[in-house]
Write an enzyme that holds these catalytic residues in place. Structure first.
Site, PDB file in Angstrom:
ATOM      1  N   GLU A 111       0.742  -1.199  -0.062  1.00 52.28           N
ATOM      2  CA  GLU A 111       0.022  -0.140   0.132  1.00 52.28           C
ATOM      3  C   GLU A 111       0.746   1.316  -0.026  1.00 52.28           C
ATOM      4  O   GLU A 111       1.769   1.209   0.500  1.00 52.28           O
ATOM      5  CB  GLU A 111      -0.933   0.036   1.303  1.00 52.28           C
ATOM      6  CG  GLU A 111      -1.855  -1.088   1.284  1.00 52.28           C
ATOM      7  CD  GLU A 111      -3.004  -1.101   2.153  1.00 52.28           C
ATOM      8  OE1 GLU A 111      -4.216  -1.377   1.823  1.00 52.28           O
ATOM      9  OE2 GLU A 111      -2.791  -0.858   3.394  1.00 52.28           O
ATOM     10  N   CYS A 140       5.945  -3.765  15.577  1.00 53.95           N
ATOM     11  CA  CYS A 140       5.573  -2.858  16.686  1.00 53.95           C
ATOM     12  C   CYS A 140       4.221  -3.093  17.096  1.00 53.95           C
ATOM     13  O   CYS A 140       3.149  -3.294  16.169  1.00 53.95           O
ATOM     14  CB  CYS A 140       5.755  -1.656  16.024  1.00 53.95           C
ATOM     15  SG  CYS A 140       7.348  -1.215  15.469  1.00 53.95           S
ATOM     16  N   GLU A 186      10.120  -1.711   7.199  1.00 48.61           N
ATOM     17  CA  GLU A 186      11.148  -0.823   7.901  1.00 48.61           C
ATOM     18  C   GLU A 186      12.376  -0.757   6.724  1.00 48.61           C
ATOM     19  O   GLU A 186      12.954  -1.719   6.312  1.00 48.61           O
ATOM     20  CB  GLU A 186      11.884  -1.818   9.059  1.00 48.61           C
ATOM     21  CG  GLU A 186      13.094  -1.504   9.326  1.00 48.61           C
ATOM     22  CD  GLU A 186      13.458   0.023   9.826  1.00 48.61           C
ATOM     23  OE1 GLU A 186      12.604   0.268  10.728  1.00 48.61           O
ATOM     24  OE2 GLU A 186      14.269   0.608   9.084  1.00 48.61           O
ATOM     25  N   LEU A 241      11.087   6.907  18.285  1.00 50.36           N
ATOM     26  CA  LEU A 241      11.517   6.627  19.520  1.00 50.36           C
ATOM     27  C   LEU A 241      10.395   5.997  20.258  1.00 50.36           C
ATOM     28  O   LEU A 241      10.243   5.066  20.726  1.00 50.36           O
ATOM     29  CB  LEU A 241      11.833   7.902  20.368  1.00 50.36           C
ATOM     30  CG  LEU A 241      13.221   8.624  19.664  1.00 50.36           C
ATOM     31  CD1 LEU A 241      13.547   9.909  20.486  1.00 50.36           C
ATOM     32  CD2 LEU A 241      14.450   7.663  19.904  1.00 50.36           C
ATOM     33  N   HIS A 242       9.278   6.826  20.108  1.00 49.58           N
ATOM     34  CA  HIS A 242       8.043   6.268  20.824  1.00 49.58           C
ATOM     35  C   HIS A 242       7.909   5.990  22.295  1.00 49.58           C
ATOM     36  O   HIS A 242       7.033   5.630  22.914  1.00 49.58           O
ATOM     37  CB  HIS A 242       7.415   4.962  19.989  1.00 49.58           C
ATOM     38  CG  HIS A 242       7.345   5.201  18.827  1.00 49.58           C
ATOM     39  ND1 HIS A 242       7.026   6.355  18.112  1.00 49.58           N
ATOM     40  CD2 HIS A 242       7.284   4.269  17.707  1.00 49.58           C
ATOM     41  CE1 HIS A 242       6.878   6.259  16.758  1.00 49.58           C
ATOM     42  NE2 HIS A 242       7.305   4.824  16.372  1.00 49.58           N
ATOM     43  N   CYS A 359      -1.337   6.797  10.047  1.00 50.76           N
ATOM     44  CA  CYS A 359      -0.178   5.873  10.531  1.00 50.76           C
ATOM     45  C   CYS A 359      -0.491   4.568  11.435  1.00 50.76           C
ATOM     46  O   CYS A 359      -1.252   4.625  12.203  1.00 50.76           O
ATOM     47  CB  CYS A 359       0.531   7.039  11.482  1.00 50.76           C
ATOM     48  SG  CYS A 359       1.792   6.156  12.686  1.00 50.76           S
TER      49      CYS A 359
END
Ligand code: SF4
Length: 373
Positions: A111, A140, A186, A241-242, A359
């Site tokens: 996509e 994730c 990634e 980072l998150h 996202c």
């Protein structure tokens, strides 16, 4: 005597992974196309002509590449092709975002998302978010692509074709202003193909975007960051980072167990001032997980001395992932703390949530297993 194809298969390092059928020229950068032409006894400038036909004119038929000699076109027809996606499912959001689900030659689905930007005069500007893998191995916890698992790497041709295919849908006054490699996958886990695609899309001879208008996103594959900065000059890198501590980050981003915060921060701390300007930190805000004032202050502490931008992304809830959106007042407080401490901090408004294009929402739903974090 060996055929042209047999000779080429021996000489071309990329052909080893291809079956001995047609070689896809889409995905070869200028230097490779020049080498390819030389193997057929053609002058070097034919490479530039092929580059223009494939990427600028967007032609797939060698028959119509009229400035190439007939004998060369015959050779090309025997050994090569210019790939193009067969079809796509297209969804349009109420906010103008478009999501494309491209069907690849092996029936995999990948996509990309076209996002409206602030327009300039009568020129409509768009950003395009492109995928670099089918699925993703990083897992994730807030991401549907991560839940798909890894399916396969995309070739450089398939990465570039996402841009070209979306460009075919632009109107006369529409332009792509930004490209982000933030779709499925990634990018640093598919380094060589991603790098070639980045080179093609920002080649000065291609009507793509300027180098500084391409941003590659990484979850933080520490041992590839230096390679990226060295081998893909001037292109931006967004590091996710998150979280501001390893315990929380390992829960959200499992690769933190291998490449943790301190390894990431150490790399950034040692970058030249030119390279640090190419870095943006991304931080997804999840209610009750990483959005407190304590988290913001801890982030300030660990980034102390690294003067770069921080992009906050308030989470958008969707089915299949059990996180909650942060309260608006917490987003404001978080941003205020970062700004007060000298960090340029923006808040990214998610677009395309109604068509699952925001996202973390990109995925081939036929592969997605049921279940949540
Ligand atoms: S957020 Fe990015 S790196 Fe993480 S699983 Fe999703 S696509 Fe992969």
């Amino acid at each position: 005597m060996k055929s042209d194809l047999a000779n080429f298969m021996e000489l071309n390092p990329y052909s080893k992974k291809c079956k001995p059928d047609l070689i896809d020229l889409k995905g070869m950068e200028l230097g490779e196309l020049q080498n390819f032409c030389e193997k057929f006894g053609e002058p070097n400038f034919r490479g530039k002509q092929l580059f223009d036909w494939i990427y600028n004119i967007d032609e797939i038929s060698f028959d119509r590449m009229m400035n190439l000699p007939g004998s060369f076109r015959q050779n090309l027809m025997r050994v090569a092709k210019v790939g193009r996606f067969a079809s796509a499912d297209i969804q349009e959001s109420i906010d103008g975002t478009e999501k494309y689900s491209w069907v690849l030659a092996d029936s995999s689905i990948v996509e990309s998302v076209r996002i409206p930007m602030i327009h300039a005069g009568n020129i409509k500007r768009w950003s395009i978010c492109i995928s670099t893998q089918v699925g993703c191995a990083m897992g994730c916890k807030f991401c549907l692509t991560g839940k798909m698992g890894f399916v396969r790497q995309l070739t450089s041709g398939e990465i570039v074709e996402q841009f070209l295919a979306a460009k075919r849908r632009l109107g006369e006054n529409d332009r792509f202003h930004n490209i982000v490699f933030m779709g499925m996958g990634e990018p640093l886990d598919n380094f060589e193909e991603m790098k070639k695609a980045a080179q093609i899309l920002t080649d000065p001879g291609f009507e793509g975007v300027a180098k500084k208008r391409l941003t590659v996103s990484t979850v933080g594959i520490s041992n590839k960051i230096k390679d990226f900065l060295k081998s893909i000059p001037d292109v931006g890198l967004a590091i996710s980072l998150h979280a501001s501590d390893d315990f929380t980050r390992s829960k959200l981003v499992p690769v933190n167990k291998k490449w943790n915060l301190s390894s990431l921060i150490t790399i950034c701390r040692n970058l030249s001032s030119k390279d640090i300007k190419r870095i943006t930190f991304e931080y997804v805000l999840l209610k009750g997980v990483n959005d407190s004032e304590k988290d913001a202050n801890e982030l300030v502490r660990i980034l102390n001395g690294i003067r770069t931008k921080i992009n906050l992304i308030p989470w958008n809830e969707f089915q299949g992932v059990n996180f909650k959106s942060p309260d608006e007042k917490n987003v404001e407080k978080f941003q205020k703390i970062l700004k007060k401490n000298g960090f340029v901090t923006t808040v990214r408004k998610s677009k395309g949530a109604d068509i699952s294009a925001a996202c973390g929402q990109l995925a081939d739903i036929s592969i997605l297993k049921n279940g949540t974090n």
